[in-house]
Write a protein that holds these residues in place. Structure first.
Motif, PDB file in Angstrom:
ATOM      1  N   LEU A 173       0.825  -1.188   0.000  1.00 31.76           N
ATOM      2  CA  LEU A 173       0.000   0.000   0.000  1.00 31.76           C
ATOM      3  C   LEU A 173       0.875   1.260   0.000  1.00 31.76           C
ATOM      4  O   LEU A 173       0.619   2.220  -0.741  1.00 31.76           O
ATOM      5  CB  LEU A 173      -0.927  -0.007   1.223  1.00 31.76           C
ATOM      6  N   PHE A 174       1.925   1.253   0.819  1.00 30.10           N
ATOM      7  CA  PHE A 174       2.823   2.411   0.891  1.00 30.10           C
ATOM      8  C   PHE A 174       3.633   2.546  -0.398  1.00 30.10           C
ATOM      9  O   PHE A 174       3.889   3.658  -0.872  1.00 30.10           O
ATOM     10  CB  PHE A 174       3.749   2.270   2.098  1.00 30.10           C
ATOM     11  N   VAL A 175       4.022   1.377  -0.968  1.00 30.11           N
ATOM     12  CA  VAL A 175       4.759   1.421  -2.231  1.00 30.11           C
ATOM     13  C   VAL A 175       3.876   2.020  -3.325  1.00 30.11           C
ATOM     14  O   VAL A 175       4.300   2.918  -4.084  1.00 30.11           O
ATOM     15  CB  VAL A 175       5.241   0.009  -2.638  1.00 30.11           C
ATOM     16  N   LEU A 176       2.617   1.542  -3.407  1.00 28.41           N
ATOM     17  CA  LEU A 176       1.713   2.018  -4.444  1.00 28.41           C
ATOM     18  C   LEU A 176       1.368   3.495  -4.238  1.00 28.41           C
ATOM     19  O   LEU A 176       1.270   4.268  -5.195  1.00 28.41           O
ATOM     20  CB  LEU A 176       0.438   1.167  -4.448  1.00 28.41           C
ATOM     21  N   TRP A 177       1.189   3.875  -2.985  1.00 26.09           N
ATOM     22  CA  TRP A 177       0.871   5.280  -2.702  1.00 26.09           C
ATOM     23  C   TRP A 177       2.014   6.191  -3.157  1.00 26.09           C
ATOM     24  O   TRP A 177       1.773   7.254  -3.736  1.00 26.09           O
ATOM     25  CB  TRP A 177       0.614   5.443  -1.208  1.00 26.09           C
ATOM     26  N   SER A 178       3.251   5.764  -2.899  1.00 29.05           N
ATOM     27  CA  SER A 178       4.405   6.590  -3.283  1.00 29.05           C
ATOM     28  C   SER A 178       4.567   6.668  -4.797  1.00 29.05           C
ATOM     29  O   SER A 178       5.158   7.628  -5.318  1.00 29.05           O
ATOM     30  CB  SER A 178       5.685   6.029  -2.659  1.00 29.05           C
ATOM     31  N   LEU A 179       4.068   5.656  -5.517  1.00 35.17           N
ATOM     32  CA  LEU A 179       4.191   5.639  -6.975  1.00 35.17           C
ATOM     33  C   LEU A 179       3.013   6.290  -7.674  1.00 35.17           C
ATOM     34  O   LEU A 179       3.061   6.524  -8.884  1.00 35.17           O
ATOM     35  CB  LEU A 179       4.307   4.181  -7.469  1.00 35.17           C
ATOM     36  N   SER A 180       1.943   6.579  -6.932  1.00 35.64           N
ATOM     37  CA  SER A 180       0.714   7.097  -7.544  1.00 35.64           C
ATOM     38  C   SER A 180       0.781   8.608  -7.741  1.00 35.64           C
ATOM     39  O   SER A 180       1.286   9.347  -6.891  1.00 35.64           O
ATOM     40  CB  SER A 180      -0.504   6.769  -6.669  1.00 35.64           C
ATOM     41  N   LEU A 194      -4.171   5.578  -7.491  1.00 39.18           N
ATOM     42  CA  LEU A 194      -4.095   4.148  -7.803  1.00 39.18           C
ATOM     43  C   LEU A 194      -4.551   3.289  -6.623  1.00 39.18           C
ATOM     44  O   LEU A 194      -5.135   2.220  -6.810  1.00 39.18           O
ATOM     45  CB  LEU A 194      -2.661   3.781  -8.194  1.00 39.18           C
ATOM     46  N   VAL A 195      -4.273   3.747  -5.412  1.00 38.01           N
ATOM     47  CA  VAL A 195      -4.723   3.012  -4.216  1.00 38.01           C
ATOM     48  C   VAL A 195      -6.247   2.964  -4.181  1.00 38.01           C
ATOM     49  O   VAL A 195      -6.848   1.910  -3.943  1.00 38.01           O
ATOM     50  CB  VAL A 195      -4.173   3.668  -2.939  1.00 38.01           C
ATOM     51  N   TRP A 196      -6.891   4.098  -4.454  1.00 36.62           N
ATOM     52  CA  TRP A 196      -8.354   4.129  -4.399  1.00 36.62           C
ATOM     53  C   TRP A 196      -8.975   3.316  -5.537  1.00 36.62           C
ATOM     54  O   TRP A 196     -10.020   2.668  -5.349  1.00 36.62           O
ATOM     55  CB  TRP A 196      -8.839   5.575  -4.455  1.00 36.62           C
ATOM     56  N   VAL A 197      -8.344   3.330  -6.688  1.00 36.39           N
ATOM     57  CA  VAL A 197      -8.833   2.508  -7.798  1.00 36.39           C
ATOM     58  C   VAL A 197      -8.757   1.022  -7.426  1.00 36.39           C
ATOM     59  O   VAL A 197      -9.687   0.249  -7.704  1.00 36.39           O
ATOM     60  CB  VAL A 197      -8.030   2.792  -9.087  1.00 36.39           C
ATOM     61  N   ALA A 198      -7.648   0.597  -6.809  1.00 40.30           N
ATOM     62  CA  ALA A 198      -7.491  -0.810  -6.404  1.00 40.30           C
ATOM     63  C   ALA A 198      -8.557  -1.208  -5.391  1.00 40.30           C
ATOM     64  O   ALA A 198      -9.137  -2.298  -5.456  1.00 40.30           O
ATOM     65  CB  ALA A 198      -6.097  -1.032  -5.828  1.00 40.30           C
ATOM     66  N   ILE A 199      -8.827  -0.295  -4.432  1.00 42.79           N
ATOM     67  CA  ILE A 199      -9.837  -0.592  -3.408  1.00 42.79           C
ATOM     68  C   ILE A 199     -11.222  -0.721  -4.042  1.00 42.79           C
ATOM     69  O   ILE A 199     -11.986  -1.649  -3.728  1.00 42.79           O
ATOM     70  CB  ILE A 199      -9.828   0.498  -2.326  1.00 42.79           C
ATOM     71  N   LEU A 200     -11.565   0.196  -4.945  1.00 41.16           N
ATOM     72  CA  LEU A 200     -12.871   0.123  -5.598  1.00 41.16           C
ATOM     73  C   LEU A 200     -13.008  -1.136  -6.450  1.00 41.16           C
ATOM     74  O   LEU A 200     -14.052  -1.801  -6.446  1.00 41.16           O
ATOM     75  CB  LEU A 200     -13.083   1.371  -6.467  1.00 41.16           C
ATOM     76  N   TYR A 201     -11.941  -1.471  -7.178  1.00 38.26           N
ATOM     77  CA  TYR A 201     -11.967  -2.658  -8.041  1.00 38.26           C
ATOM     78  C   TYR A 201     -12.173  -3.922  -7.208  1.00 38.26           C
ATOM     79  O   TYR A 201     -13.010  -4.776  -7.528  1.00 38.26           O
ATOM     80  CB  TYR A 201     -10.653  -2.734  -8.825  1.00 38.26           C
ATOM     81  N   ALA A 202     -11.416  -4.049  -6.121  1.00 37.35           N
ATOM     82  CA  ALA A 202     -11.528  -5.247  -5.282  1.00 37.35           C
ATOM     83  C   ALA A 202     -12.855  -5.292  -4.530  1.00 37.35           C
ATOM     84  O   ALA A 202     -13.455  -6.354  -4.367  1.00 37.35           O
ATOM     85  CB  ALA A 202     -10.363  -5.290  -4.290  1.00 37.35           C
ATOM     86  N   GLY A 203     -13.330  -4.125  -4.067  1.00 34.87           N
ATOM     87  CA  GLY A 203     -14.598  -4.097  -3.343  1.00 34.87           C
ATOM     88  C   GLY A 203     -15.763  -4.514  -4.220  1.00 34.87           C
ATOM     89  O   GLY A 203     -16.626  -5.297  -3.795  1.00 34.87           O
ATOM     90  N   LEU A 204     -15.772  -4.005  -5.450  1.00 29.88           N
ATOM     91  CA  LEU A 204     -16.835  -4.395  -6.378  1.00 29.88           C
ATOM     92  C   LEU A 204     -16.747  -5.890  -6.694  1.00 29.88           C
ATOM     93  O   LEU A 204     -17.777  -6.587  -6.736  1.00 29.88           O
ATOM     94  CB  LEU A 204     -16.712  -3.572  -7.662  1.00 29.88           C
ATOM     95  N   GLY A 205     -15.553  -6.397  -6.882  1.00 32.67           N
ATOM     96  CA  GLY A 205     -15.387  -7.820  -7.177  1.00 32.67           C
ATOM     97  C   GLY A 205     -15.844  -8.708  -6.026  1.00 32.67           C
ATOM     98  O   GLY A 205     -16.487  -9.739  -6.239  1.00 32.67           O
ATOM     99  N   THR A 206     -15.521  -8.303  -4.793  1.00 34.06           N
ATOM    100  CA  THR A 206     -15.935  -9.086  -3.617  1.00 34.06           C
ATOM    101  C   THR A 206     -17.451  -9.132  -3.494  1.00 34.06           C
ATOM    102  O   THR A 206     -18.045 -10.177  -3.219  1.00 34.06           O
ATOM    103  CB  THR A 206     -15.313  -8.485  -2.345  1.00 34.06           C
ATOM    104  N   VAL A 321      -1.638  -5.140  -4.284  1.00 36.94           N
ATOM    105  CA  VAL A 321      -2.683  -4.524  -3.455  1.00 36.94           C
ATOM    106  C   VAL A 321      -4.055  -5.053  -3.857  1.00 36.94           C
ATOM    107  O   VAL A 321      -4.877  -5.444  -3.018  1.00 36.94           O
ATOM    108  CB  VAL A 321      -2.628  -2.991  -3.571  1.00 36.94           C
ATOM    109  N   GLN A 322      -4.307  -5.035  -5.165  1.00 36.21           N
ATOM    110  CA  GLN A 322      -5.596  -5.532  -5.656  1.00 36.21           C
ATOM    111  C   GLN A 322      -5.781  -7.007  -5.319  1.00 36.21           C
ATOM    112  O   GLN A 322      -6.861  -7.446  -4.932  1.00 36.21           O
ATOM    113  CB  GLN A 322      -5.689  -5.298  -7.162  1.00 36.21           C
ATOM    114  N   GLY A 323      -4.719  -7.805  -5.452  1.00 40.98           N
ATOM    115  CA  GLY A 323      -4.807  -9.229  -5.132  1.00 40.98           C
ATOM    116  C   GLY A 323      -5.078  -9.463  -3.662  1.00 40.98           C
ATOM    117  O   GLY A 323      -5.863 -10.345  -3.288  1.00 40.98           O
TER     118      GLY A 323
END
Length: 585
Positions: A173-180, A194-206, A321-323
């Motif tokens: 999460l910290f790595v992705l945040w620093s790269l976003s 990118l962190v928020w996109v990953a959270i939304l993608y995974a939340g919708l999938g779950t 993160v998404q995984g």
């Protein structure tokens, strides 16, 4: 059952192990396994940085740095980066021992759980009550063997997987945040998009995975049940092979077996359809997840804000993160199977608790001072509550020989079960002489698995009885031809004839020398001459024996001095075997 109830049941099944005397080794193994899994996550983070440097070296066409990153080490802006060969070697070593030690913990936990379940199943004859009224505890053999194995294996696998996903999430999460980059939407600047996109993608999938896969929990539970029913029917077929062959019952048996298998197939098709729907979604979700990180990170790459290595690291971090957030999606089918296993084990435990809670009910059998067996106001009932047999008062003194007669199905065998203290339905009191050794021999003796020696000595241990006594008992019972096979293991219940099994049981009585012997049609498979010989043998070899027999052959009466008769739902106690029965007072 809700997921909250499932988690509560799972905790009640699991926590006692971690508080048991095994907890020292168990916690040590668990902590080591957790540490190794954390090391794997740390190496995954390291590989993401190595991946960035590797692709940057490719983009710069730097062959020397490329080679160093493969085999030795290289100096980078982030510090000294070990070569891939070192990272891979260490990763393999850690992964192997993480699996090995997890399996070591698994077998310890399974042994503890199996021992506990067997103790509860055997305690206070709970197994016998369940055999009469299984309720929700059908196929206890499967619950002790297969369900216990699945519970331990899947709890560790899913639990460690969840822990690893949480640590992976926090790490990347910290790595992705620093790269976003930041993104502005409707005038609002959102950092780390990118962190928020990953959270939304995974939340919708779950959410979608739960909607689609919800029927799997019910279907997995039913599949385990019908599979167990089919396996039990096959075992019954194997054990009754001779009787089936004699009755030419193969066609009927095939119909019954295929009927049970039809239930397996029907539920399997339903399970296949539900799994297909979930697999359509999870496979599509996984495939999209391969390119999705590149799609969301590509604008920054094309704008020149990140190099190729930065793009691959960003995609890798996004994927991790998404995984991690998609752990439920990836494991939904396994979670439903685990839930079904928890439901079956918790149901079995509740049935055992209920059986033990009712252990004091029914006819009370109590050891009392003195040497007389007494029945007082005994009422024996069937599992459905209907009264089978009543005995107001009856006694048997030491050394007496009592013959019990009556129509088939009138309750004679159940009376023996009540005297033995195992029949859980009814009321009244049976007093048995304190310290007296009693043995009950049914018409079909129980022959345990193992050697013939073990079957003859049962329930005593083979090494607790004298070898010469054992051989003499076998010879006296007409089983001398089996002496060379004493230490041979076989399915003796299927190998020996009915008469041989009954003679073996009588040899068992000669060896164990009980004070009280109850024979329930225990010589019905013998010819009259052999029956006479064995009765004479018992009375001669066991002086002072109190003998109580259920039999229909008139010739047996001469070996008894009194008679009990079961008639019209009541027990009548006769004075002697030659007089008419009179109602028990």
């Amino acid at each position: 059952m809700t997921w909250r109830a499932t988690l509560r049941d799972a905790a009640s099944l699991a926590l006692p192990f971690w508080r048991s005397p095994e907890k020292g080794k168990a916690w040590t193994l668990l902590l080591v396994v957790v540490g190794l899994n954390l090391a794997l996550v740390a190496m995954a983070v390291l590989l993401s940085f190595w991946n960035r440097e590797f692709f940057n070296a490719l983009e710069a066409r730097d062959a020397e740095r490329f080679t160093a990153l493969l085999f030795t080490w290289a100096e980078t802006d982030s510090g000294t980066m070990p070569g891939f060969a070192w990272i891979a070697a260490l990763y393999i070593l850690v992964a192997v021992y993480a699996l090995y030690l997890r399996q070591a913990l698994q077998i310890r936990w399974r042994r503890w759980l199996t021992e506990g379940m067997l103790d509860q199943w055997l305690a206070e004859r709970a197994h016998y009550r369940l055999s009469l009224d299984a309720g929700e505890a059908d196929n206890p053999d499967q619950r002790v063997s297969e369900d216990a194995k699945l519970f331990v294996d899947m709890t560790l696998t899913l639990g460690l997987g969840l822990m690893r996903s949480v640590v992976t999430l926090l790490s990347f999460l910290f790595v992705l945040w620093s790269l976003s980059d930041s993104v502005t939407i409707l005038g609002v600047t959102i950092p780390g998009y990118l962190v928020w996109v990953a959270i939304l993608y995974a939340g919708l999938g779950t959410w979608l995975a739960h909607l689609i896969g919800r029927p799997l929990a019910r279907l997995n539970f039913r599949q385990q049940r019908v599979e167990a029913d089919f396996r039990y029917a096959l075992v019954r077929f194997r054990d009754g092979s001779e009787g089936i062959a004699l009755h030419r019952g193969e066609t009927a048996e095939r119909t019954g077996l295929m009927g049970r298998f039809a239930a397996v197939m029907a539920n399997w098709w339903d399970l296949m359809v539900a799994t297909k729907r979930l697999t359509f979604f999870t496979t599509g979700y996984t495939q999209v997840a391969i390119v999705f990180p590149f799609v969301v990170a590509a604008p920054a790459f094309f704008a020149g804000r990140i190099p190729l290595g930065g793009l691959t690291q960003t995609a890798s971090a996004f994927g991790e993160v998404q995984g991690a957030l998609s752990w439920i999606v990836d494991n939904y089918a396994a979670l439903t199977e685990w839930r079904a296993t928890v439901t079956r084990l918790s149901g079995f435990r509740r049935a055992l608790d209920a059986a033990r809670a009712h252990a004091g009910e029914g006819v009370k059998a109590a050891a009392t001072p003195g040497d007389t067996l007494r029945l007082d106001a005994v009422s024996i009932a069937l599992p459905d509550g209907r009264t089978l047999l009543q005995a107001d008062h009856a006694e048997i003194g030491p050394g007496e020989r009592v013959l019990v007669t009556g129509p088939s199905g009138s309750g004679k065998s159940t009376l023996f079960r009540a005297i033995a203290g195992i029949w859980p339905f009814g009321s009244g009191r049976v007093e048995v002489p304190e310290g007296a050794r009693a043995m009950f021999l049914p018409q079909r003796p129980y022959l345990p698995l193992g050697t013939l020696r073990r079957a003859v000595c049962y329930p005593s241990a083979p090494d607790s009885l004298d070898e010469s006594d054992l051989r003499e008992a076998m010879e006296l019972a007409g089983l001398a031809h089996l002496l060379p096979r004493l230490d041979e293991e076989d399915a003796w219940g299927a190998r020996l004839s009915g008469g041989e099994q009954q003679r073996l049981a009588l040899a068992r009585a000669l060896l164990n020398r009980p004070d009280w012997l109850f024979l329930d049609e225990a010589t019905a498979s013998l010819d009259p001459a052999m029956e006479r010989r064995l009765y004479e043998l018992l009375l001669k070899r066991l002086p002072g024996l109190t003998l109580v027999s259920i039999a229909h052959r008139p010739g047996v009466a001469e070996f008894h001095t009194r008679r009990w008769e079961v008639r019209d739902g009541r027990l009548y106690a006769g004075v002697d075997s030659s007089t008419d029965s009179t109602a028990a007072p």
